[in-house]
Write a protein that holds these residues in place. Structure first.
Motif, PDB file in Angstrom:
ATOM      1  N   THR A 113       0.832  -1.214   0.000  1.00  0.00           N
ATOM      2  CA  THR A 113       0.000   0.000   0.000  1.00  0.00           C
ATOM      3  C   THR A 113       0.861   1.257   0.000  1.00  0.00           C
ATOM      4  OG1 THR A 113      -1.833  -1.123   1.118  1.00  0.00           O
ATOM      5  CG2 THR A 113      -1.757   1.278   1.314  1.00  0.00           C
ATOM      6  N   GLU A 114       1.881   1.304   0.869  1.00  0.00           N
ATOM      7  CA  GLU A 114       2.716   2.510   0.969  1.00  0.00           C
ATOM      8  C   GLU A 114       3.544   2.724  -0.299  1.00  0.00           C
ATOM      9  OE1 GLU A 114       2.297   4.860   3.167  1.00  0.00           O
ATOM     10  OE2 GLU A 114       0.752   3.573   4.028  1.00  0.00           O
ATOM     11  N   ALA A 115       3.978   1.617  -0.932  1.00  0.00           N
ATOM     12  CA  ALA A 115       4.719   1.739  -2.202  1.00  0.00           C
ATOM     13  C   ALA A 115       3.810   2.345  -3.271  1.00  0.00           C
ATOM     14  CB  ALA A 115       5.231   0.371  -2.640  1.00  0.00           C
ATOM     15  N   LEU A 116       2.576   1.853  -3.352  1.00  0.00           N
ATOM     16  CA  LEU A 116       1.634   2.378  -4.350  1.00  0.00           C
ATOM     17  C   LEU A 116       1.205   3.800  -4.015  1.00  0.00           C
ATOM     18  CD1 LEU A 116      -0.523  -0.834  -4.966  1.00  0.00           C
ATOM     19  CD2 LEU A 116       1.038   0.257  -6.584  1.00  0.00           C
ATOM     20  N   ARG A 117       1.093   4.095  -2.706  1.00  0.00           N
ATOM     21  CA  ARG A 117       0.731   5.473  -2.311  1.00  0.00           C
ATOM     22  C   ARG A 117       1.819   6.455  -2.768  1.00  0.00           C
ATOM     23  NH1 ARG A 117      -2.737   6.432   1.676  1.00  0.00           N
ATOM     24  NH2 ARG A 117      -2.137   4.611   2.904  1.00  0.00           N
ATOM     25  N   PHE A 118       3.093   6.058  -2.580  1.00  0.00           N
ATOM     26  CA  PHE A 118       4.188   6.918  -3.024  1.00  0.00           C
ATOM     27  C   PHE A 118       4.087   7.162  -4.528  1.00  0.00           C
ATOM     28  CE2 PHE A 118       8.179   7.242  -5.273  1.00  0.00           C
ATOM     29  CZ  PHE A 118       8.712   8.405  -4.720  1.00  0.00           C
ATOM     30  N   LEU A 119       3.909   6.093  -5.321  1.00  0.00           N
ATOM     31  CA  LEU A 119       3.861   6.231  -6.784  1.00  0.00           C
ATOM     32  C   LEU A 119       2.673   7.088  -7.204  1.00  0.00           C
ATOM     33  CD1 LEU A 119       4.868   2.578  -7.684  1.00  0.00           C
ATOM     34  CD2 LEU A 119       6.183   4.629  -8.254  1.00  0.00           C
ATOM     35  N   LYS A 120       1.541   6.925  -6.520  1.00  0.00           N
ATOM     36  CA  LYS A 120       0.351   7.746  -6.819  1.00  0.00           C
ATOM     37  C   LYS A 120       0.655   9.223  -6.573  1.00  0.00           C
ATOM     38  CE  LYS A 120      -2.567   8.892  -3.680  1.00  0.00           C
ATOM     39  NZ  LYS A 120      -3.568   8.985  -2.616  1.00  0.00           N
ATOM     40  N   GLU A 121       1.203   9.527  -5.384  1.00  0.00           N
ATOM     41  CA  GLU A 121       1.443  10.931  -5.025  1.00  0.00           C
ATOM     42  C   GLU A 121       2.532  11.548  -5.893  1.00  0.00           C
ATOM     43  OE1 GLU A 121       1.907  10.735  -0.766  1.00  0.00           O
ATOM     44  OE2 GLU A 121      -0.259  10.466  -0.470  1.00  0.00           O
ATOM     45  N   ASP A 122       3.542  10.751  -6.228  1.00  0.00           N
ATOM     46  CA  ASP A 122       4.617  11.264  -7.074  1.00  0.00           C
ATOM     47  C   ASP A 122       4.080  11.573  -8.477  1.00  0.00           C
ATOM     48  OD1 ASP A 122       7.740  11.523  -6.993  1.00  0.00           O
ATOM     49  OD2 ASP A 122       7.262  10.664  -8.946  1.00  0.00           O
ATOM     50  N   ALA A 123       3.203  10.705  -8.980  1.00  0.00           N
ATOM     51  CA  ALA A 123       2.617  10.928 -10.315  1.00  0.00           C
ATOM     52  C   ALA A 123       1.808  12.224 -10.324  1.00  0.00           C
ATOM     53  CB  ALA A 123       1.738   9.742 -10.707  1.00  0.00           C
ATOM     54  N   LEU A 124       0.980  12.423  -9.308  1.00  0.00           N
ATOM     55  CA  LEU A 124       0.154  13.645  -9.259  1.00  0.00           C
ATOM     56  C   LEU A 124       1.036  14.886  -9.128  1.00  0.00           C
ATOM     57  CD1 LEU A 124      -2.787  12.354  -7.019  1.00  0.00           C
ATOM     58  CD2 LEU A 124      -2.857  12.834  -9.478  1.00  0.00           C
ATOM     59  N   LYS A 125       2.118  14.760  -8.335  1.00  0.00           N
ATOM     60  CA  LYS A 125       3.047  15.893  -8.157  1.00  0.00           C
ATOM     61  C   LYS A 125       3.722  16.232  -9.495  1.00  0.00           C
ATOM     62  CE  LYS A 125       6.853  15.466  -5.609  1.00  0.00           C
ATOM     63  NZ  LYS A 125       7.551  14.958  -4.423  1.00  0.00           N
ATOM     64  N   THR A 126       4.171  15.197 -10.213  1.00  0.00           N
ATOM     65  CA  THR A 126       4.826  15.399 -11.518  1.00  0.00           C
ATOM     66  C   THR A 126       3.872  16.081 -12.504  1.00  0.00           C
ATOM     67  OG1 THR A 126       6.168  13.428 -11.172  1.00  0.00           O
ATOM     68  CG2 THR A 126       5.987  14.204 -13.434  1.00  0.00           C
ATOM     69  N   ILE A 127       2.632  15.580 -12.560  1.00  0.00           N
ATOM     70  CA  ILE A 127       1.650  16.129 -13.498  1.00  0.00           C
ATOM     71  C   ILE A 127       1.315  17.575 -13.136  1.00  0.00           C
ATOM     72  CG2 ILE A 127      -0.771  15.932 -14.261  1.00  0.00           C
ATOM     73  CD1 ILE A 127      -0.346  12.813 -13.907  1.00  0.00           C
ATOM     74  N   ASN A 128       1.065  17.814 -11.840  1.00  0.00           N
ATOM     75  CA  ASN A 128       0.638  19.153 -11.421  1.00  0.00           C
ATOM     76  C   ASN A 128       1.745  20.196 -11.529  1.00  0.00           C
ATOM     77  OD1 ASN A 128      -2.118  18.693 -10.907  1.00  0.00           O
ATOM     78  ND2 ASN A 128      -1.626  17.676  -8.983  1.00  0.00           N
ATOM     79  N   SER A 129       3.009  19.746 -11.585  1.00  0.00           N
ATOM     80  CA  SER A 129       4.097  20.731 -11.742  1.00  0.00           C
ATOM     81  C   SER A 129       4.238  21.158 -13.202  1.00  0.00           C
ATOM     82  CB  SER A 129       5.418  20.138 -11.238  1.00  0.00           C
ATOM     83  OG  SER A 129       5.792  19.064 -12.069  1.00  0.00           O
ATOM     84  N   ASN A 130       3.467  20.504 -14.093  1.00  0.00           N
ATOM     85  CA  ASN A 130       3.582  20.808 -15.537  1.00  0.00           C
ATOM     86  C   ASN A 130       2.279  21.248 -16.169  1.00  0.00           C
ATOM     87  OD1 ASN A 130       6.385  20.019 -16.130  1.00  0.00           O
ATOM     88  ND2 ASN A 130       5.720  18.029 -15.413  1.00  0.00           N
ATOM     89  N   THR A 131       1.297  21.630 -15.359  1.00  0.00           N
ATOM     90  CA  THR A 131      -0.024  21.907 -15.953  1.00  0.00           C
ATOM     91  C   THR A 131      -0.466  23.358 -15.765  1.00  0.00           C
ATOM     92  OG1 THR A 131      -0.984  20.953 -13.953  1.00  0.00           O
ATOM     93  CG2 THR A 131      -0.917  19.544 -15.903  1.00  0.00           C
ATOM     94  N   ALA A 132       0.483  24.244 -15.611  1.00  0.00           N
ATOM     95  CA  ALA A 132       0.213  25.697 -15.615  1.00  0.00           C
ATOM     96  C   ALA A 132      -1.014  26.090 -14.791  1.00  0.00           C
ATOM     97  CB  ALA A 132       0.051  26.186 -17.054  1.00  0.00           C
ATOM     98  N   GLY A 133      -0.965  25.745 -13.506  1.00  0.00           N
ATOM     99  CA  GLY A 133      -2.023  26.225 -12.604  1.00  0.00           C
ATOM    100  C   GLY A 133      -3.210  25.296 -12.449  1.00  0.00           C
ATOM    101  N   MET A 134      -3.441  24.381 -13.398  1.00  0.00           N
ATOM    102  CA  MET A 134      -4.526  23.407 -13.233  1.00  0.00           C
ATOM    103  C   MET A 134      -4.094  22.378 -12.200  1.00  0.00           C
ATOM    104  SD  MET A 134      -5.776  22.535 -17.070  1.00  0.00           S
ATOM    105  CE  MET A 134      -6.882  21.223 -16.580  1.00  0.00           C
ATOM    106  N   VAL A 135      -5.027  22.013 -11.314  1.00  0.00           N
ATOM    107  CA  VAL A 135      -4.680  21.017 -10.302  1.00  0.00           C
ATOM    108  C   VAL A 135      -5.486  19.748 -10.554  1.00  0.00           C
ATOM    109  CG1 VAL A 135      -4.646  20.471  -7.841  1.00  0.00           C
ATOM    110  CG2 VAL A 135      -4.104  22.786  -8.601  1.00  0.00           C
ATOM    111  N   PHE A 136      -4.767  18.655 -10.816  1.00  0.00           N
ATOM    112  CA  PHE A 136      -5.422  17.361 -11.029  1.00  0.00           C
ATOM    113  C   PHE A 136      -5.446  16.571  -9.730  1.00  0.00           C
ATOM    114  CE2 PHE A 136      -4.210  18.294 -15.432  1.00  0.00           C
ATOM    115  CZ  PHE A 136      -5.326  17.841 -16.123  1.00  0.00           C
ATOM    116  N   LEU A 137      -6.549  15.890  -9.496  1.00  0.00           N
ATOM    117  CA  LEU A 137      -6.690  15.005  -8.333  1.00  0.00           C
ATOM    118  C   LEU A 137      -6.664  13.559  -8.808  1.00  0.00           C
ATOM    119  CD1 LEU A 137      -9.726  16.861  -6.710  1.00  0.00           C
ATOM    120  CD2 LEU A 137      -7.299  17.173  -6.155  1.00  0.00           C
ATOM    121  N   ALA A 138      -6.466  12.637  -7.857  1.00  0.00           N
ATOM    122  CA  ALA A 138      -6.457  11.206  -8.205  1.00  0.00           C
ATOM    123  C   ALA A 138      -7.755  10.818  -8.904  1.00  0.00           C
ATOM    124  CB  ALA A 138      -6.253  10.365  -6.946  1.00  0.00           C
TER     125      ALA A 138
END
Length: 564
Positions: A113-138
């Motif tokens: 669970t914690e391994a998948l939680r890390f990958l989930k949060e890292d993916a959202l962080k990566t996406i949101n740092s490249n979307t010019a102000g738009m915030v994506f949720l899981a």
């Protein structure tokens, strides 16, 4: 769509944020900047502190563990290769524990669970740092999680439950989590590649998805498993599974294990054991370096660490350790291993792959290609061996960036699960029914009375047979009637087995996978009342729904393959 390739040795993800009506533009996260690397996946390693709190994942987990060192490292929980804990388990339980590098145990579900939680949060962080102000949720995404095709149902379900606990999807929106089978995902990616997408020159130039009728084998050479699927290309490039998933647990880590056993043989007299106990993070680093070294088909050389050298010299000079072993030599502070010895490390794994492939090739298929994918496919020794063994029978293809094929294909699969039109059912599924008792064919102990009538209980009625083709969106229907005209409740009990013709639900090898009750409040129709059972087999979860036709009342269930 976010596709997570959660591998035994390495993990990564690919995401696509273009709308579904536009051409996909999958983006791949690169890892390892903090350690001077740039790789498409990060080691599947996770570190927890002594209170079982998450510390780090991937390269950062290895770095942190290496930097802790000494007694403090022994108190931390460092896990690697833990995905294999789910392979081939007789009985998988939710409270199962797995062992960390220090010998201490933690609940497997928490580690996953914690391994998948890390990958989930890292993916959202990566996406949101490249979307010019738009915030994506899981919840804005369809998530795809890859698992080996040869895993049994409990292991696949365990991964799904870990993903749910990690908050990848929430209760009620489970359909936004798609489980993709690793060789299938790779097949979806490879079938559309042009000839120049493959390392080998043996391609006929036309992408496979335009070659209707073509049959090919995909060998996913992973760290833990060798996972094999056989596909035929149908019209519009969709795929049909020809042979049920096969493979073994002799992936790249088998080679790593042989390497470690060899080091123990070199550093005899308990030297290696002492080194492993006192410097676990150094051993980890050495094994990680070896995963890169084993890709070449030549002699390999690596530096002997100061601490290993010091421990060894307490017993005798370093040169002396190499006098009695074949295939290794001491070379001015470095250990050199011959290419013949390297080839020996691969032997068991190569034989396992050969056995599985001949099993398929001796059947009545018309296999044209063998596709090699996965990180272990980058090993020159493996690649050349497959060409030598099978090059006369099929064309051997390996895509550039073989390690990325699965997660790139998983994005495609998430967009369109119908790419795989049908699969072979790995099990026979059935439902328990009662039927009028016949002493010539029924066991006497199964007899029960309804008024004056004799009935037989626990008969296994087949819904789908092992090896049968099941369409990706297939629903099977069955009509059931009550035994007793005054019956107000019907029990639905479901079973699975690898056997083809079970007679009773308590036969050897038959397991219950779920049950529920359907209320039948209106008894005016007596025994002629109908309960319509619908089972959806084709998707990654098997669900059953039953409706009492008279009253409209219903019951439903997802099959549960994990022992609580």
């Amino acid at each position: 769509i976010i596709a997570i390739d959660f591998g035994t040795s390495y993990s990564g993800y690919v995401f696509n944020i273009t709308p579904s009506h536009e051409e996909p533009d999958p983006q791949l996260k690169m890892w390892g900047k903090e350690v001077g690397l740039q790789t498409p996946k990060t080691p599947t390693c996770i570190l927890f502190d002594e209170s079982e709190e998450f510390v780090a994942f991937g390269y950062e987990a290895i770095e942190s563990y290496n930097n802790i060192g000494g007694e403090d490292a022994k108190r931390h929980y460092f896990f690697q290769n833990f995905k294999m804990a789910l392979y081939g388990k007789e009985e998988l339980r939710r409270d199962m524990k797995i062992q960390a590098a220090n010998g201490k145990e933690m609940e497997a579900l928490k580690v996953f669970t914690e391994a998948l939680r890390f990958l989930k949060e890292d993916a959202l962080k990566t996406i949101n740092s490249n979307t010019a102000g738009m915030v994506f949720l899981a919840s804005d995404f369809t998530w795809v999680l890859t698992v080996p095709a040869i895993w049994d149902q409990p292991a696949k379900q365990f991964m799904r439950e870990a993903a749910m606990q990690a908050g990848i999807v929430e209760e009620g929106s489970e359909e936004r989590l798609v489980i993709a089978l690793e060789p299938e995902a790779a097949s979806i990616w490879c079938k559309k590649l042009p000839a120049e997408g493959f390392i080998s020159e043996k391609h006929n130039g036309t992408p496979l998805d335009q070659c209707q009728g073509s049959q090919y084998i995909v060998v996913d050479c992973g760290g833990g498993t060798i996972d094999i699927t056989v596909h035929e290309v149908l019209e519009r490039g969709v795929l049909k599974e020809l042979h049920k998933a096969s493979g073994n647990n002799l992936g790249g880590q088998t080679v790593d294990r042989k390497f470690k056993e060899f080091l123990r043989e070199i550093f005899s007299d308990g030297v290696w054991d002492e080194y492993e106990e006192n410097y676990p993070s150094e051993v980890q680093k050495l094994l990680y370096d070896f995963t890169l070294l084993k890709q070449s088909g030549e002699d390999v050389q690596f530096t002997c660490s100061f601490n290993l050298g010091t421990l060894a010299q307490k017993k005798k000079t370093l040169e002396k350790f190499f006098e009695s072993v074949e295939g290794a030599s001491w070379n001015n502070g470095s250990i050199k291993i011959s290419k013949e010895k390297m080839r020996y490390f691969f032997e068991e794994s190569l034989q396992g792959i050969t056995k599985n492939l001949w099993e398929i090739l001796k059947r009545e298929y018309s296999i044209e290609y063998i596709l090699l994918v996965g990180g272990f496919a980058n090993s020159q020794i493996l690649h050349q061996y497959i060409i030598d063994q099978f090059g006369g029978t099929c064309r051997i293809l390996c895509p550039f960036r073989a390690q990325e094929a699965i997660m790139r294909g998983a994005v495609e699969f998430g967009r369109n699960p119908s790419w795989v039109a049908s699969r072979k059912s790995p099990y026979t599924y059935g439902v328990a029914v009662s039927e009028p008792f016949d002493e010539l064919k029924h066991k006497p102990e199964k007899k029960f009375m309804v008024g004056e009538e004799e009935w037989c209980c626990d008969r296994f009625v087949k819904l789908v047979q092992a090896g049968e083709d099941v369409r990706w969106d297939e629903i099977r229907e069955h009509i059931h009637r009550p035994v007793d005209k005054y019956q107000t409740l019907m029990a639905m009990r479901f079973y699975c087995t690898e056997r083809i013709f079970p007679k009773y639900v308590d036969d050897l090898g038959v397991e219950e996978v779920g049950s529920f009750h359907v209320p039948m409040p209106d008894i005016s129709g007596g025994r002629e009342r109908q309960v319509r059972l619908e089972i959806r087999f084709g998707s990654t979860e098997i669900t059953a729904t039953a409706i009492d036709v008279t009253s409209g009342s219903k019951g439903s269930i997802k099959f549960d393959f994990i022992k609580t």
